[in-house]
Enzyme design. Sequence first.
Site, PDB file in Angstrom:
ATOM      1  N   ASN A  71       0.812  -1.219   0.000  1.00  0.00           N
ATOM      2  CA  ASN A  71       0.000   0.000   0.000  1.00  0.00           C
ATOM      3  C   ASN A  71       0.846   1.269   0.000  1.00  0.00           C
ATOM      4  O   ASN A  71       0.432   2.299  -0.534  1.00  0.00           O
ATOM      5  CB  ASN A  71      -0.921   0.016   1.230  1.00  0.00           C
ATOM      6  CG  ASN A  71      -1.986  -1.066   1.174  1.00  0.00           C
ATOM      7  OD1 ASN A  71      -2.155  -1.752   0.176  1.00  0.00           O
ATOM      8  ND2 ASN A  71      -2.701  -1.225   2.271  1.00  0.00           N
ATOM      9  N   GLU A 172      -2.864  -3.502  -5.469  1.00  0.00           N
ATOM     10  CA  GLU A 172      -4.252  -3.661  -4.993  1.00  0.00           C
ATOM     11  C   GLU A 172      -5.147  -2.502  -5.439  1.00  0.00           C
ATOM     12  O   GLU A 172      -5.890  -1.925  -4.635  1.00  0.00           O
ATOM     13  CB  GLU A 172      -4.271  -3.816  -3.468  1.00  0.00           C
ATOM     14  CG  GLU A 172      -3.561  -5.070  -2.994  1.00  0.00           C
ATOM     15  CD  GLU A 172      -3.631  -5.280  -1.484  1.00  0.00           C
ATOM     16  OE1 GLU A 172      -4.135  -4.384  -0.772  1.00  0.00           O
ATOM     17  OE2 GLU A 172      -3.178  -6.341  -1.008  1.00  0.00           O
ATOM     18  N   GLU A 291       1.851 -11.448  -2.634  1.00  0.00           N
ATOM     19  CA  GLU A 291       1.646 -11.243  -1.204  1.00  0.00           C
ATOM     20  C   GLU A 291       0.868 -12.426  -0.657  1.00  0.00           C
ATOM     21  O   GLU A 291      -0.232 -12.718  -1.122  1.00  0.00           O
ATOM     22  CB  GLU A 291       0.877  -9.943  -0.892  1.00  0.00           C
ATOM     23  CG  GLU A 291       1.680  -8.668  -1.075  1.00  0.00           C
ATOM     24  CD  GLU A 291       0.941  -7.427  -0.580  1.00  0.00           C
ATOM     25  OE1 GLU A 291       0.176  -7.542   0.407  1.00  0.00           O
ATOM     26  OE2 GLU A 291       1.120  -6.363  -1.176  1.00  0.00           O
TER      27      GLU A 291
END
Length: 488
Positions: A71, A172, A291
């Site tokens: 992120n 993401e 991930e």
Amino acid sequence: MQGKLYATDLFPIGQIDHRINSSLAEHMGRSIYGGIYDPDSPLADDAGLRKDVMAAVKELNVPLVRYPGGNFVSSYHWEDGIGPRDQRQQKVDLAWKSVESNQFGLDDFMDWTTKVDAEAMIAVNLGTRGIEDACNLLEYCNLDTDTYWANKRRENGHSEPYHVKFWCLGNEMDAPWQIGHKTAHEYGQLVNETAKAMRSLDPSIKIVVCGSSNEHTPTFGKWETTVLDECYDNVDYLSMHQYYELPSQGTMHHVAKAIRMDQFINSVVALCDAAKATKKSAKTLNISFDEWNVWYHSNEHDAHLKPWQQAPHQLEDVYNFEDALLVGSSLITLLKHADRVKIACFAQLVNVIAPILTTKEGVLKQTIFTPLRDVSQYAHGTALRTSAQSPTYQVPEFGDVPYLDAVTVKNDAHHYTIFAVNRHQTEALNLIVKLNDDRYQETSHLSYSCSDPEFKNSADQAVREENIQDAGQIILKPFSWNVITFTV
């Protein structure tokens, strides 16, 4: 309890890519500061890099490290972390609500990868930035031209290009928590144009496009279909992410959760192949499972963290033995999909949901360190289709779950390795092995077992090596991770 395992060279799954043993180093918590980079530590080298951490990473034999997120990358300006350290400015990090000192950046990371014998997978900010910034970053890393960013790299002490091969376009981007979240159509178009521009600078690169952030998102499936419709011809890998949560349904459900990973991979492979058929393409898209991990131990602690700290103790899960068996089964699952999963990054590497924890005195190798190290060491060659049969137990989510989870690897013409988990907490498993008509000469067995699922210890005294006299019959201890090697 008895189990049977049969494998033969006649049914290969595929060649194992060593990059399935990769990891993630993200600017969050103490992953970088106090983990990889700790200039005030007496354990650091002249560059501020923890020598004990580097030794542990080399023991894991990590071939590739994804950086700088995660992120974190979706609002990161990579230029903030290059050049003289005394000229780098602190910035806020929107992803984790912390303060980023920028004392460790791209060049520092590349120097570190050289010291741990790993290659880099660089993630590009497609949250708050776009095509031009991605191309500038690629120029800085890979070009040998007399141009601004290539010359800037030289000014910063690196005359030769880094030749970074693997590039993640965003992170993401389907997720509402992501800075710069986009619709599938928006993201697919941006990836397509970014990939074309980057390939015009360096045609040798390999590009990873974001799949769904997990299999439970409302848009899973639709996201992949829409994104790949826009960019299939210009990307090489589709990413997958998965984290295992609190074992609220008990230990036996927890150690079976790798079944969820298997189902998820099958679904994503089907989506990739559907896009291939729709595009009438000759190219097969592979998977970067970039991930995956167990993540729940630190949730209560992190709920009380104050924002805007530098390198807080965040996501510092302390893993137990049932987590180690789940990690082992997940690695077995990745090997069972060696034909399509070519990259997998255990997230993360140091301190943050990691196999390696640092203290002022040294490093602590967690329970999950052992299966990660074993697979990296022994899983080379070709994965074979393995029929593993055993008694089963019932889990509502999965139905009948076998106590035995196993896969066979052909290392070379004369050497084989079996990775196996016995999920039963109290009974040993008498494993009868049928491998190429029982032509065994030598066998060895590494076993990692514990009667307490909550046991938290990284010490290797729980692992022992023993010689097996009867090569066709092996005893798997209760609740154990096993590596069995054969010479034929």
